[in-house]
Design an enzyme around this catalytic site. Sequence first.
Site, PDB file in Angstrom:
ATOM      1  N   LEU A 103      14.668 -75.918 -42.124  1.00 32.95           N
ATOM      2  CA  LEU A 103      14.205 -77.179 -42.694  1.00 32.95           C
ATOM      3  C   LEU A 103      13.998 -78.190 -41.576  1.00 32.95           C
ATOM      4  CD1 LEU A 103      16.633 -77.367 -45.749  1.00 32.95           C
ATOM      5  CD2 LEU A 103      14.210 -76.768 -45.799  1.00 32.95           C
ATOM      6  N   CYS A 104      12.782 -78.692 -41.444  1.00 36.86           N
ATOM      7  CA  CYS A 104      12.457 -79.672 -40.412  1.00 36.86           C
ATOM      8  C   CYS A 104      12.810 -79.081 -39.040  1.00 36.86           C
ATOM      9  CB  CYS A 104      13.184 -80.977 -40.708  1.00 36.86           C
ATOM     10  SG  CYS A 104      12.675 -82.380 -39.682  1.00 36.86           S
ATOM     11  N   THR A 105      13.646 -79.741 -38.260  1.00 34.22           N
ATOM     12  CA  THR A 105      14.003 -79.221 -36.945  1.00 34.22           C
ATOM     13  C   THR A 105      15.004 -78.073 -37.010  1.00 34.22           C
ATOM     14  OG1 THR A 105      15.729 -80.895 -36.670  1.00 34.22           O
ATOM     15  CG2 THR A 105      13.538 -81.430 -35.819  1.00 34.22           C
ATOM     16  N   THR A 123       7.221 -77.290 -37.771  1.00 36.09           N
ATOM     17  CA  THR A 123       8.382 -78.174 -37.740  1.00 36.09           C
ATOM     18  C   THR A 123       7.862 -79.597 -37.839  1.00 36.09           C
ATOM     19  OG1 THR A 123      10.460 -78.672 -36.586  1.00 36.09           O
ATOM     20  CG2 THR A 123       8.487 -78.423 -35.221  1.00 36.09           C
TER      21      THR A 123
END
Length: 315
Positions: A103-105, A123
């Site tokens: 998730l995301c980074t 990302t």
Amino acid sequence: MHRVGYLLSEGFQVMAISTQAVFEFANLVVGEPFYRVDNYSMAGGEVRSSLGLSIGTRPATPRSQADTWMVAGVIDPVAVPPSAEMTRFVQRASRQARRVAGLCTGGFVLAEAGALAGRRATTHWAHAQTLQQRHPEIQVEPDRIFIADGNVWTSAGMTAGLDLALGLVEKDLGPEVARSVAHRLVMHQRRAGGQSQHSELLKLAPKSDRIQQALDYARQHLATPLGVEKLAEVVHLSPRQFSRVFTEETGQSPAKAIEGLRLEAARLMVEQGRHPLEVIARETGFRDRRHLREAFLRGYGMAPRLVRQGARQAG
């Protein structure tokens, strides 16, 4: 029951746990506890988020099992890299679990674990270049909401995690359940994985309510003629005054901005793949299929057919 394990580290980005609502409401829609969600960290116990909120977690050990692992990111993945222990855990999880998602980074953790080697990934746009530089073996696509490459999923920043979670629900329970979950969560639209991270409306960022009103009207009436005269009439300005104020506030001419809105709407419809290009062109204000294709080539450097193909591969 499908077990979803969230792997959290100290300073995890708090938006990551908002995605748990997707699984909560999926259970409500299907009328049974299809998903079980648990929070884990390497040591267990309370873990503080980036906002300071503390979450109780179970210790992540070699015996910890989940069908899907969701790896949360942090605000700065370079300043706060994953521990060697977490990297080893994700290496093992990516081999044993049905799916693993960054998730995301959180994608940086997957990258350090080798789970993204030779794969497509995304990302947060602000960290995509860094991810690519650090891991040239990954095909980083910085302008995607989420990507599923085999059993490894990655999402863009912040709210894109909700779209990834909905994509998982659609994979498990079908599109009707996913649409119902999105409706219950009052999500404006369910974004396809191949959709751009950037919004034309956000990019324009008008300063006054009048210009925002004109843009809102345009977005809701893309299939109709949207000349300067019409938009000026909507906000009770003269065409000359409207053009001047619009350009000052957005940095674009009204004509260029409207084409951007039409192109964004058309791209979403193309990626969703439910309508032929002739219908998409008509619904978004392009003259015909050829005009739509010309706009896509100017805006995205590829024809609508290739955009649709890429969205299907990403899903």
